[in-house]
Design an enzyme around this catalytic site. Sequence first.
Site, short mmCIF file in Angstrom:
data_model
loop_
_atom_site.label_atom_id
_atom_site.label_comp_id
_atom_site.label_asym_id
_atom_site.label_seq_id
_atom_site.Cartn_x
_atom_site.Cartn_y
_atom_site.Cartn_z
N CYS A 66 0.75 -0.74 -0.04
CA CYS A 66 -0.47 0.03 -0.33
C CYS A 66 1.07 1.43 0.24
O CYS A 66 2.13 1.02 -0.30
CB CYS A 66 -0.81 -0.03 1.18
SG CYS A 66 -0.16 0.26 3.10
N ARG A 67 0.44 2.74 0.90
CA ARG A 67 1.21 3.68 0.24
C ARG A 67 2.47 3.52 1.31
O ARG A 67 3.99 3.66 1.38
CB ARG A 67 0.69 5.16 0.99
CG ARG A 67 1.56 5.96 0.85
CD ARG A 67 0.58 7.22 0.62
NE ARG A 67 0.97 8.80 0.62
CZ ARG A 67 2.26 9.30 1.25
NH1 ARG A 67 1.90 9.11 2.75
NH2 ARG A 67 2.62 10.29 1.28
#
Length: 114
Positions: A66-67
């Site tokens: 994800c980020r």
Amino acid sequence: MNFAPLPSVDAAAVPSDALVLDVREADEWAAGHVEGALHVPMSDFVARFGEVTEAVAEGRKAFVMCRVGGRSAQVTQYLVQQGIDAVNVDGGMLAWDGAGRPMVADNGAAAFVL
């Protein structure tokens, strides 16, 4: 109750031919992602779980991203509980970008981490 430590890997150590599972939302994906990654947003994950099981059916390990690593950690934990070989990518796309790993954007512009 003890939980096994979550399997994780450094972004720089992800094999170039790995199955990368990106669980970020569509706007984050469009801005910049790993070329060839499987995009299944965490918000759609349960509904699209079959796509993930198909992708790992050939005995491939899923490198979940994800980020920064929070959402992917939750998804990795879920996958491991389902008996799927999955690892969380430490630091997510920010670490991937920081390691100088290649990224692409949907619109052909310069890729960046949103």
